[in-house]
Design a protein around this motif. Structure first.
Motif, PDB file in Angstrom:
ATOM      1  N   VAL A  93       0.832  -1.214   0.000  1.00 30.25           N
ATOM      2  CA  VAL A  93       0.000   0.000   0.000  1.00 30.25           C
ATOM      3  C   VAL A  93       0.867   1.265   0.000  1.00 30.25           C
ATOM      4  CG1 VAL A  93      -1.718   1.298   1.319  1.00 30.25           C
ATOM      5  CG2 VAL A  93      -1.877  -1.190   1.169  1.00 30.25           C
ATOM      6  N   ASP A 135      -5.787   1.081  -4.760  1.00 32.70           N
ATOM      7  CA  ASP A 135      -6.499  -0.149  -5.129  1.00 32.70           C
ATOM      8  C   ASP A 135      -7.741   0.143  -5.956  1.00 32.70           C
ATOM      9  OD1 ASP A 135      -5.373  -2.691  -3.951  1.00 32.70           O
ATOM     10  OD2 ASP A 135      -5.305  -1.398  -2.177  1.00 32.70           O
ATOM     11  N   GLN A 179      -0.986  -6.256   1.811  1.00 35.67           N
ATOM     12  CA  GLN A 179      -0.778  -5.653   3.111  1.00 35.67           C
ATOM     13  C   GLN A 179       0.503  -6.212   3.720  1.00 35.67           C
ATOM     14  OE1 GLN A 179      -2.755  -3.256   4.378  1.00 35.67           O
ATOM     15  NE2 GLN A 179      -4.027  -3.371   2.522  1.00 35.67           N
ATOM     16  N   THR A 183      -3.027  -4.174  -4.115  1.00 35.26           N
ATOM     17  CA  THR A 183      -1.877  -4.081  -3.227  1.00 35.26           C
ATOM     18  C   THR A 183      -1.933  -5.210  -2.202  1.00 35.26           C
ATOM     19  OG1 THR A 183      -3.067  -2.609  -1.699  1.00 35.26           O
ATOM     20  CG2 THR A 183      -1.724  -1.587  -3.444  1.00 35.26           C
TER      21      THR A 183
END
Length: 446
Positions: free
Chosen positions: A414, A424, A444, A442
């Motif tokens: 991100v 996103d 995490q 993306t």
């Protein structure tokens, strides 16, 4: 209601007999020993026939039993109707003992038909089919009957008999009841008879379908390794090295059994291409030279196969395989993608070409992109292709899912996406030679 119907049928059948019976029936010993017994036989035949026409098998049964016992030579319909009556009983039977008695009677009906009316090859075929249909424990007995039918009927053997014989051959081979050589002999004989039947124009659709089934059964059987196939077919090749149909058959069989590196395959393929240049012959040679690691010649023949093939699924297969060579042997990613796209166009529901394109993209992550972030965006395009493969082709679902899991972990995080001003769900164009539009996703941080 049934009594009224029964009376009506009896009156009609007697009227039909009295108006149409031929005078020579009363002089024919097949109908009985004297005029009275011959008259009774003729009446029972007529009654049986009328009930059978309206499928009242239980009402037909008493007359059928009488003619079977008293004048079994009088009409072939006794046996045709007998099969229908006892198939009906077998289909309805719940009690195993009742079913066993009905099956015994059905087998007797077939035997008596042969005794009085011949046609042994045809009748044994139908007997074997019914025995296997109604008692799956009698595989070997059914197999023996069907094999005898094939020996007698030869080219006239019904396609359903041939397919069932091969199914039983395969099952008995895997149960170690028959040897692999017997299965191979059955394959050679049945495929030859079906080929002749097709050439003669006899029930062509059924015969062609049966031939495909026979070839599939044999290919999956594992009965013949390359050495055995060479031992079986080399003598015939030496006798008829330019027999087009034989060359097509043997090259296809050797490919199915992964025997492209055998000497027999080499000679057969080269001869086939000489006597009849075709897409299939070119494909065989492409496989041959690929096995020999002569990739340049393999590519030449793949291109000829693609150019000449009219069957779209086969054309797609050739395009896909040539694409794999361009990718793995020449690092020609763009050319491989063009071929994969052609395969998709010709067979849209096949997932492998999508996976190939995805692999091409994933392999480009180290060479495409001006920075680390752009390199990771390549995986969006790759995963798109794996997802498409999974959606169109159930057979590649597991493979595609594993590739999606593998490469999704390389998506940008991100923070990196935010740094480059994207989020996103937004549209994104992957550059380099790929030039694909995709969607930002993306990962995490753990």
């Amino acid at each position: 209601m049934k009594k009224k119907l029964l009376l009506t049928v009896l009156v009609v059948s007697l009227g039909v007999f009295s108006s149409s019976a031929q005078p020579n029936i009363f002089d024919n010993p097949k109908y009985g020993t004297d005029s009275a017994s011959r008259m009774e036989c003729a009446n029972n035949l007529s009654t049986m026939s009328e009930f059978m026409k309206i499928k009242l098998y239980d009402f037909a049964l008493p007359s059928w039993q009488k003619v079977l016992q008293e004048c079994p030579e009088s009409s072939k319909n006794i046996y045709i109707y007998g099969v229908r009556i006892y198939r009906d009983k077998l289909n309805k039977a719940k009690d195993p003992e009742v079913k066993a008695r009905a099956l015994d009677t059905l087998m007797l009906v077939y035997d008596m038909r042969i005794q009085y009316f011949g046609q042994e090859g045809l009748t044994l075929g139908r007997k074997g089919l019914d025995l296997f249909k109604y008692d799956r424990t009698k595989e070997k007995e059914s197999y023996d009957i069907l094999k005898r039918s094939l020996e007698l009927a030869k080219v006239s053997t019904e396609p359903s008999v041939i397919v069932t014989l091969m199914q039983l051959s395969n099952a008995l081979y895997h149960d170690e009841v028959i040897e692999g050589r017997e299965l191979i002999d059955n394959y050679l004989l049945t495929s030859d008879y079906l080929g002749k039947r097709i050439k003669a124009g006899k029930t062509v659709d059924q015969a062609e379908k049966a031939l495909r089934n026979v070839e599939a059964i044999f290919a999956r059987s594992g009965a013949a390794d390359c050495e055995i196939l060479a031992e079986i077919f080399t003598p015939k090749f030496e006798q008829t090295p330019n027999d087009t149909e034989f060359l097509k058959k043997i090259t296809t069989l050797l490919i199915d059994q992964d025997c492209e590196d055998s000497e027999l395959f080499t000679k057969s393929s080269e001869n086939l291409y000489k006597v009849e240049p075709s897409a299939q012959a070119a494909y065989n040679l492409s496989k041959l030279f690929f096995k020999k690691e002569d990739y340049e010649k393999a590519c030449v023949y793949y291109k000829e196969a693609i150019s000449g093939e009219e069957d779209l699924e086969l054309k797609a297969r050739y395009q896909y395989e040539l694409g794999l060579i361009q990718y793995s042997k020449y690092d020609n990613y763009s050319g491989a993608r063009t071929l994969a796209r052609g395969a998709i166009e010709n067979n849209p529901d096949w997932g492998e070409p999508y996976i190939l394109i995805g692999n091409l993209y994933a392999s480009s992550s180290s060479t495409c992109g001006e920075n680390d972030f752009e390199k990771t965006t390549i995986f969006w395009a790759a995963v798109d292709k794996y997802a498409k493969a999974r959606s169109v082709d159930e057979s590649v679902r597991d493979q595609a899912s594993e590739l999606i899991r593998k490469y999704s972990q390389y998506f940008p995080n991100v923070e990196d996406a935010f740094f480059y001003g994207i989020a996103d769900g937004e549209a994104y164009s992957v550059g380099c030679w790929i030039n694909e539009k995709t969607t930002v996703r993306t990962r995490q941080k753990p």
